[in-house]
Structure formats: structure tokens, C-alpha cells
Motif scaffolding. Structure first.
Motif, PDB file in Angstrom:
ATOM      1  N   ARG A 264       0.841  -1.192   0.000  1.00 33.40           N
ATOM      2  CA  ARG A 264       0.000   0.000   0.000  1.00 33.40           C
ATOM      3  C   ARG A 264       0.880   1.247   0.000  1.00 33.40           C
ATOM      4  O   ARG A 264       1.949   1.269   0.615  1.00 33.40           O
ATOM      5  CB  ARG A 264      -0.894   0.042   1.251  1.00 33.40           C
ATOM      6  CG  ARG A 264      -1.877  -1.105   1.378  1.00 33.40           C
ATOM      7  CD  ARG A 264      -3.066  -0.926   0.458  1.00 33.40           C
ATOM      8  NE  ARG A 264      -4.079  -1.928   0.713  1.00 33.40           N
ATOM      9  CZ  ARG A 264      -4.122  -3.121   0.156  1.00 33.40           C
ATOM     10  NH1 ARG A 264      -3.175  -3.470  -0.718  1.00 33.40           N
ATOM     11  NH2 ARG A 264      -5.072  -3.983   0.451  1.00 33.40           N
ATOM     12  N   SER A 265       0.406   2.268  -0.680  1.00 33.96           N
ATOM     13  CA  SER A 265       1.030   3.580  -0.547  1.00 33.96           C
ATOM     14  C   SER A 265       0.300   4.352   0.545  1.00 33.96           C
ATOM     15  O   SER A 265      -0.793   3.955   0.976  1.00 33.96           O
ATOM     16  CB  SER A 265       0.958   4.346  -1.869  1.00 33.96           C
ATOM     17  OG  SER A 265      -0.387   4.699  -2.152  1.00 33.96           O
ATOM     18  N   LEU A 266       0.878   5.460   0.979  1.00 32.67           N
ATOM     19  CA  LEU A 266       0.222   6.283   1.996  1.00 32.67           C
ATOM     20  C   LEU A 266      -1.118   6.813   1.491  1.00 32.67           C
ATOM     21  O   LEU A 266      -2.008   7.111   2.286  1.00 32.67           O
ATOM     22  CB  LEU A 266       1.132   7.453   2.387  1.00 32.67           C
ATOM     23  CG  LEU A 266       2.393   7.071   3.164  1.00 32.67           C
ATOM     24  CD1 LEU A 266       3.329   8.264   3.277  1.00 32.67           C
ATOM     25  CD2 LEU A 266       2.036   6.538   4.552  1.00 32.67           C
ATOM     26  N   GLY A 267      -1.262   6.902   0.171  1.00 32.67           N
ATOM     27  CA  GLY A 267      -2.518   7.397  -0.398  1.00 32.67           C
ATOM     28  C   GLY A 267      -3.569   6.333  -0.605  1.00 32.67           C
ATOM     29  O   GLY A 267      -4.706   6.646  -0.980  1.00 32.67           O
ATOM     30  N   GLY A 288      -0.387  17.314   8.333  1.00 34.59           N
ATOM     31  CA  GLY A 288       0.270  16.188   8.989  1.00 34.59           C
ATOM     32  C   GLY A 288       0.488  16.376  10.468  1.00 34.59           C
ATOM     33  O   GLY A 288       0.868  15.436  11.164  1.00 34.59           O
ATOM     34  N   SER A 289       0.229  17.577  10.989  1.00 32.51           N
ATOM     35  CA  SER A 289       0.456  17.862  12.403  1.00 32.51           C
ATOM     36  C   SER A 289      -0.610  17.202  13.274  1.00 32.51           C
ATOM     37  O   SER A 289      -1.776  17.103  12.894  1.00 32.51           O
ATOM     38  CB  SER A 289       0.441  19.377  12.632  1.00 32.51           C
ATOM     39  OG  SER A 289       0.421  19.667  14.017  1.00 32.51           O
ATOM     40  N   LEU A 444      -6.155  12.175   7.335  1.00 27.66           N
ATOM     41  CA  LEU A 444      -7.249  12.894   8.008  1.00 27.66           C
ATOM     42  C   LEU A 444      -8.545  12.101   7.919  1.00 27.66           C
ATOM     43  O   LEU A 444      -9.333  12.060   8.874  1.00 27.66           O
ATOM     44  CB  LEU A 444      -7.426  14.278   7.384  1.00 27.66           C
ATOM     45  CG  LEU A 444      -6.189  15.188   7.349  1.00 27.66           C
ATOM     46  CD1 LEU A 444      -6.552  16.569   6.807  1.00 27.66           C
ATOM     47  CD2 LEU A 444      -5.557  15.305   8.732  1.00 27.66           C
ATOM     48  N   LEU A 445      -8.776  11.465   6.789  1.00 28.76           N
ATOM     49  CA  LEU A 445      -9.965  10.622   6.636  1.00 28.76           C
ATOM     50  C   LEU A 445      -9.924   9.440   7.599  1.00 28.76           C
ATOM     51  O   LEU A 445     -10.940   9.058   8.182  1.00 28.76           O
ATOM     52  CB  LEU A 445     -10.075  10.131   5.194  1.00 28.76           C
ATOM     53  CG  LEU A 445     -10.411  11.199   4.153  1.00 28.76           C
ATOM     54  CD1 LEU A 445     -10.208  10.652   2.746  1.00 28.76           C
ATOM     55  CD2 LEU A 445     -11.840  11.703   4.325  1.00 28.76           C
ATOM     56  N   ASP A 446      -8.740   8.864   7.775  1.00 25.28           N
ATOM     57  CA  ASP A 446      -8.614   7.748   8.706  1.00 25.28           C
ATOM     58  C   ASP A 446      -8.853   8.211  10.137  1.00 25.28           C
ATOM     59  O   ASP A 446      -9.464   7.501  10.938  1.00 25.28           O
ATOM     60  CB  ASP A 446      -7.225   7.125   8.579  1.00 25.28           C
ATOM     61  CG  ASP A 446      -7.144   5.761   9.240  1.00 25.28           C
ATOM     62  OD1 ASP A 446      -7.848   4.842   8.787  1.00 25.28           O
ATOM     63  OD2 ASP A 446      -6.375   5.613  10.221  1.00 25.28           O
ATOM     64  N   MET A 512       0.400  12.484  11.630  1.00 32.60           N
ATOM     65  CA  MET A 512      -0.937  11.945  11.401  1.00 32.60           C
ATOM     66  C   MET A 512      -0.875  10.636  10.616  1.00 32.60           C
ATOM     67  O   MET A 512      -1.679   9.718  10.846  1.00 32.60           O
ATOM     68  CB  MET A 512      -1.797  12.965  10.660  1.00 32.60           C
ATOM     69  CG  MET A 512      -2.174  14.183  11.480  1.00 32.60           C
ATOM     70  SD  MET A 512      -3.201  13.794  12.935  1.00 32.60           S
ATOM     71  CE  MET A 512      -4.765  13.419  12.156  1.00 32.60           C
ATOM     72  N   GLN A 513       0.071  10.514   9.714  1.00 34.08           N
ATOM     73  CA  GLN A 513       0.214   9.262   8.967  1.00 34.08           C
ATOM     74  C   GLN A 513       0.743   8.148   9.857  1.00 34.08           C
ATOM     75  O   GLN A 513       0.374   6.986   9.678  1.00 34.08           O
ATOM     76  CB  GLN A 513       1.128   9.486   7.762  1.00 34.08           C
ATOM     77  CG  GLN A 513       0.466  10.301   6.660  1.00 34.08           C
ATOM     78  CD  GLN A 513       1.441  10.784   5.603  1.00 34.08           C
ATOM     79  OE1 GLN A 513       2.654  10.865   5.835  1.00 34.08           O
ATOM     80  NE2 GLN A 513       0.926  11.136   4.435  1.00 34.08           N
TER      81      GLN A 513
END
Length: 708
Positions: A264-267, A288-289, A444-446, A512-513
């Protein structure tokens, strides 16, 4: 020896290895036939008609089919190495273990302990190896060999040594479109990281070209081999920075005999999304903060935009009314901080019923029973439509789109983000509806998925995988039971119970990731690879460390450092090093181990001729190398540059400097390097772009001031 003698010895040694390789492929064909025959015989057992025969059939078919699949897999260079030991024994090393008809090994699997010396032996510590040989093949034909004589004193008089060494020979090969599998050229410091203890966290750091990605992928294959029940059962997740990168590495694990890992990619880590758009660096740093979690929490608790602001119902001649402040109060009461909106939806509905029931009791002389009142309201379509509009089932993307409204964004971010940060975010969510999320938005969606929760679903009755008929259950093997368990709990797109998580290019993972990845590795061991000098993260470094540490937890950590740059020639890496030294003068850099004698070329042109000059440079690189040519540019220029290169062969790949992370090309054309030098983050990105090429590098632009 003279050149003629050298050529004769080389051909004789190739012929000798070809004899062994031919024997291996003959045996492989025989094993394939046996596996297919066993599979067919297994199916025939069903005709016996007894439950015992069915059990025997299933076990036989399962194992035969699995073996046939492994043997049918195409392996480029099935046999790639040979070890001549000081005991006189000879081991051939390859991508899978194969034994002859007498159970003697023809090929030792590269992951097996017996093959460890192929990677770990050095002249200083030969580990019993006299000669190490790399065997190069195309299909079933041996095309070349390269030897390392590790223990000359133990070498017999008739031992022949060919070539300049396995590693340097492999470095001159074309890379192809996918990542080159370097299983045959892993060096000792890499092998130690690959075979690190399975538990805890393995952290691998190293500069460009040190083989971090190869280590990460080979470690995944090694873990799957060494403890298949644990890691194939729970699953292995490999996370890369971009879709381009994931496509690049996609063939490596299958080529090593493993096809069970999830890439998986981060996207794409959140089910349903394939984000490839990127935000400007400063915007990505805000998104990302960890402070964004508070912004999203406020959004997840807010009233629905455009939702009803009051409720008016006529009930038995009496007007029941809830004003805007009443509805806000009921929402806040049902949704205290920390509650998940989708999970407490019923509490919100109960609050509305209770408030209306209070009005009924106060205004009707003979009110009905409360249960009857609620049943009457529930039957009314207008009331049901109100509830759906006032408190719908929320999806993360729906709530994230609220941030496109300037007033709402300011309200949610007030006191959390600064005024300039809010201004930078303004407009960054406008394209969500038409273009989907950016890579930074996916985290952010996650987070919103976590904050909102999910409506409770009725429990589904699981089918017993061992049930034959009432009162009869099959007897099974351990392997069958493991397979059946995995069939009951499938790994869907939102699977979160991985046994091992690999994070590549970890220096670019935002706080955040890290939270997003951490949710998928709560019970996992980890492999983390990266290079802090290559980071594009421009936010708070302390916050980044805290987020990573929280994701990894208190697990034991094993750290490895890779110090040798195998990718770049010394001429190419000297340019990259001069750039990164401008902001990190004391940074320890890897050593480039080879020289091609070809210096990078820097071309400066006037703006009107840049398109033609870039095309000419790409065509020159195509003529100079047999493999891939990467044309690297800044994000805003990508489509423009692609237009300049229309019609060139597929070997030319146009990527942004961010997409180039983790990639390697035989030749690189870097367009307008000055576009990347506006700040420290850009200089680190330029460092990455300059260190992608294995053989040739051309930089071309209109401003020469990028060069130190």
C-alpha cells in the motif's frame, strides 16, 4: 592470463554452471508433473463416497495445489549463486529450495540458514567459504558469472576465479521498469538487518543507494519463510510513499517466492481511496500535524451544514417544537467529548423523543403511554426524515468537506492553528468533491473514521468451515485449520490486524500518517527504513518523533545502519553530496564504491529552448543506457514536461521529485533543479533527485545558481 585465456576460462565455467542449472530445471519440471498428478489423484478420492475420503481429498488437494503454484511461479534466475566451502562441499543458492530424487539439495533457498554465508562472508571473516560465485541468467540460460575469492589459502590449485566480484558486476546491469531484485548481491550489513529478530522493531537507516528498500522487502520475504504460520496468517503490510513507488517494487516479493504481502502507498492505506495528488510542502506540514486531530474532533461534533434548525410537529392537536438551541443542547448532551458520533446516534434520537415526550406530558390532559407515543412518532415519515437530516450516518469524506467552508474552518481551527496556518489551509479542501483527497488528506480521513466510529451492525453468523452435515465435522490438519480460520476472518481492504508492518521511506511519514499506520499494526512487529537527510517533512521534528514512538509502542528495537552506496557512481554521488552539505555539513554520508569515469553534465539554456533541450537530453540518455531513463521535475511542471516528451519509448519515465523517492534509474534527466532550492526541505528533495541515477546524470535548467 591473457584475454584469450580469460575468455576460454569464462566460457568453461559458464558451461559447468549451465550443466547444474539444466539439472535443476529438469528436476523442477519433474516436481511440477508430480504435484499436478497428486492434485488430480486427490480429486479422484471424492468418488469413494466416505467422509474420511473427503477429508483425505481436501488435505491432498490443498497441499498439492500449493506446491504446484510455487513450482509454476516464473523465477528469473532460479539459481543465482554458489558457495565453495573449505570442507569441499558445494552449495548452489537460489530463490527456492529444490532437492533431487534422493533428497539431496540441488538448490538451497536463499532464506535458509545454510545460505546465510552467501551474504555474510567477507575476506576478513569468510565463514568457511573459499569462493563465492554469482550466477547471472536469462530464463534457463546462464549468461555470466562473477567470483569473490574469500579465502585464498584454502583454495585448491585447480579452483578458477572469474571476474571482478559479484556486487560490482550487478551494479552495471540495467534496472528495468520494476525494482531490480538484488537478492544475489546483499552484503553483510544488509543481511544482518534482513535476519534481525522477528519480534519488536527493526530500524534500518542509510543514505541514498544503500539498499534500504531491498533490505525491507527481503526481510518481509525472510519472515514469511522463517515463520509462515505467524506472518502469512496475520499478514504482512508494506507501506511506501507513493503509488509510483508501490508499482516499482510490486514484482520484488513475488520474484522471491512470496505473494501474500499487502503493498500500500500512503494514499491507498484507507479503503476506497487512491490518492496521488500532493499538497504544497507547507500545507502538507499543517495537515500532517497532530493538532489537526483537535480540528477534526471539533468538526465531527458540529451541527450538519444545511441540517434542520428546528423541529415542529402537530401531535393530537398540540404543536410540539424544538428550537435551534434545544437541538444543539440535545446534540451536545448525546455527544460528549470522546464519544463517536455514529456510535451514539441512538442516544441523540432518544434525547429528541424524551424532549418531545416532556412537552406531551405538560400539554395533553390524557397523554398516551410513552412507548405508544414513541411508536406513533416512529411511524411518521416527516419525523423519520427529520431524524435522518439532523443526525445522519456520517462518512469521513462528508465531514472533511466541511473544512472547505472558510467560516467552519476558522471555527474548528481557532486556538489550535495560527492565523497564517489557517490562511494556508484555506482552499486546500476545495477540490475534494471533484478530484478526491490528497495523500495528506487520507490520514485525516482515517482519523475521522476513528473519531466518528461506525454504526453497529447486526452480528453475522459465521459458517463452520469444518461442518459436513448435522452432527458431522471433518478431521483436519493444522494447515487446514489455519487456512479455514483465515477464510472465516478475511483480510478485507480495511484489515487492521497485521502480524508485521514494513514502512519504507519512513522519514516522510507525517505524525498523522504514523497514527494511520499504527492502527494497522497494533499487534505487529515492525521494520522501519529511511534516511533523515532525505525527509520532505517541514513540520515539528519533536512531534514527529513522538507520533512514531506512539505507533511503535514499547517494543524492543534493533537498529542497523547501512554505510555503502551501491547505486550511484562516485561521480554522481559527489554532486548530490555537495548539495546536502550546504544545509547539513556534518552529516555522515555513505561511501560510493564504484567509479564509471563519466561525470554528470550540467546544462544551462535560455527559457525558450528548454523544451527542446530536455527532449534532446532524454534522447541522449536513451542512447547511452539500455535501461530506464527517469526525467525528474518539480510537481507543478510534471504535466508540462510530459508534453515535451510525447512519443518517447516507455523506458522514459516522467516523475516528480517527490515521486522519485525510493526509485532508481539507469540514467536521469533532472529538469530545473533550481525549482527545488527555495528552502531546506527543497534542498533535501533535490538531494534525493540527484541520487537516483546508477550510470548517467544530466541536470538541465535556466538558472545555474542551484549548484553549490
Amino acid at each position: 592470463m591473457d584475454n584469450l585465456t580469460d575468455a576460454t576460462v569464462l566460457q568453461q565455467e559458464i558451461a559447468a554452471e549451465q550443466q547444474h542449472v539444466d539439472r535443476v530445471y529438469v528436476r523442477l519440471a519433474e516436481l511440477r508433473r508430480n504435484a499436478s498428478r497428486a492434485e488430480k489423484e486427490g480429486y479422484q478420492l471424492a468418488g469413494v463416497g466416505t467422509f474420511g475420503a473427503l477429508v483425505e481429498r481436501d488435505a491432498m488437494v490443498f497441499h498439492a495445489a500449493r506446491r504446484r503454484l510455487a513450482l509454476d511461479t516464473e523465477y528469473e534466475g532460479l539459481v543465482f549463486g554458489r558457495l565453495d566451502l573449505n570442507t569441499g562441499a558445494v552449495h548452489h543458492v537460489g530463490r527456492m529450495g529444490i532437492r533431487d530424487e534422493n533428497s539431496q539439495p540441488l538448490v538451497v533457498d536463499w532464506r535458509a540458514p545454510a545460505a546465510a554465508a552467501f551474504y555474510r562472508a567477507t575476506p576478513a571473516d569468510p565463514l568457511g567459504v573459499v569462493r563465492r560465485r554469482m550466477i547471472q541468467s536469462r530464463g534457463e540460460r546462464v549468461t555470466g558469472i562473477e567470483d569473490d575469492l574469500l579465502d585464498p589459502e584454502a583454495a585448491p590449485d585447480d579452483m578458477r576465479v572469474v571476474g571482478d566480484g559479484a556486487l560490482l558486476a550487478s551494479l552495471s546491469k540495467a534496472t528495468g521498469r520494476g525494482m531490480r531484485d538484488i537478492v544475489a548481491t546483499i552484503q553483510r550489513e544488509q543481511d544482518e538487518a534482513i535476519r534481525s529478530p522477528a519480534g519488536g522493531v527493526t530500524i534500518v537507516t542509510g543514505g541514498p543507494g544503500t539498499g534500504k528498500t531491498a533490505v525491507a522487502l527481503h526481510r518481509a520475504a525472510y519472515l514469511l519463510y522463517s515463520d509462515r504460520g505467524r506472518f502469512a496468517g496475520g499478514g504482512v503490510l508494506v507501506v511506501g510513499p507513493s503509488g509510483v513507488f508501490v508499482e516499482y517494487i510490486a514484482t520484488v516479493l513475488p520474484s522471491l517466492g512470496e505473494d501474500t504481502a499487502s503493498l500500500r502507498s500512503l494514499g491507498t492505506l484507507v479503503a476506497g481511496y487512491d490518492a496521488r495528488r500532493t499538497d504544497p510542502t507547507d500545507v502538507a506540514a499543517i495537515k500532517g500535524s497532530l493538532r489537526m486531530r483537535r480540528v477534526l474532533e471539533r468538526a465531527s461534533h458540529d451541527a450538519v451544514p444545511g441540517g434542520p434548525t428546528e423541529l415542529r410537529l402537530l401531535y393530537r392537536g398540540t404543536l410540539l417544537r424544538l428550537a435551534a438551541n434545544d437541538l444543539d443542547r440535545l446534540r451536545r448532551r448525546a455527544l460528549p467529548r470522546g464519544a463517536r458520533r455514529n456510535e451514539v446516534r441512538g442516544h441523540g434520537f432518544d434525547g429528541v423523543f424524551d424532549a418531545l415526550w416532556s412537552q406531551v406530558r405538560a400539554n395533553l390532559r390524557n397523554p398516551p403511554e410513552k412507548a405508544d407515543f414513541e411508536a406513533e412518532l416512529a411511524d411518521r415519515g416527516d419525523f423519520r426524515e427529520f431524524l435522518k437530516a439532523w443526525w445522519p450516518r456520517f462518512t469521513p469524506i462528508r465531514v472533511l468537506r466541511w473544512l472547505a467552508n472558510p467560516g467552519r474552518l476558522r471555527s474548528y481551527a481557532n486556538g489550535v492553528l495560527s492565523g497564517p496556518e489557517i490562511a494556508l489551509l484555506q482552499g486546500s479542501f476545495d477540490a475534494l468533491a471533484e478530484q478526491g483527497p490528497t495523500i495528506a488528506d487520507v490520514a485525516l480521513l482515517d482519523e475521522l473514521d476513528e473519531l466518528l466510529g461506525r454504526p453497529k451492525q447486526p452480528a453475522k453468523k459465521s459458517k463452520d468451515p469444518f461442518h459436513v452435515r448435522d452432527g458431522v465435522r471433518e478431521v483436519s490438519t493444522y494447515a487446514d485449520r489455519q487456512a479455514a480460520i483465515r477464510s472465516v476472518v478475511p483480510k478485507d481492504d480495511d484489515y487492521r490486524d497485521y502480524a508485521h508492518v514494513v514502512v519504507d521511506e519512513s522519514q516522510d511519514v507525517s505524525p498523522m500518517q504514523w497514527r494511520m499506520i499504527g492502527r494497522r499494526g497494533q499487534y505487529a512487529s515492525w521494520t522501519i527504513v529511511g534516511d533523515p537527510a532525505q525527509t520532505a517533512w517541514s513540520g515539528d521534528l519533536d512531534e514527529l518523533d513522538r507520533a512514531r514512538d506512539r505507533a511503535l509502542g514499547s517494543r524492543r528495537r534493533n537498529t542497523y545502519s547501512l554505510t555503502t552506496n551501491y547505486r550511484n557512481s562516485s561521480e554522481i554521488f559527489a554532486v548530490a553530496a555537495s548539495v546536502i552539505r550546504t544545509i547539513m555539513p556534518d552529516l555522515p554520508l555513505p561511501s560510493a564504491v564504484r567509479s564509471t569515469g563519466v561525470d554528470p553534465v550540467d546544462i544551462v539554456v535560455d527559457p525558450p529552448v528548454l523544451p527542446d533541450a530536455v527532449r534532446e537530453a532524454a534522447e541522449k540518455q536513451l542512447a547511452d543506457v539500455d535501461g530506464t531513463v527517469g526525467v525528474i521535475t518539480s510537481v507543478p511542471r510534471r504535466d508540462e514536461v510530459a508534453g515535451w516528451l510525447t512519443g518517447l519509448p516507455e523506458r522514459v519515465q516522467i516523475v516528480t521529485a517527490l515521486e522519485a523517492k525510493g526509485m532508481e534509474y539507469d540514467a536521469v534527466v533532472l529538469v530545473e533543479p533550481g525549482d527545488l532550492t527555495r528552502d531546506a526541505s527543497g534542498i533535501r528533495t533535490l538531494y534525493v533527485a540527484l541520487s537516483r541515477a546508477t550510470q548517467r546524470l544530466i541536470t538541465i535548467g535556466t538558472d545555474p545558481r542551484w549548484h553549490p
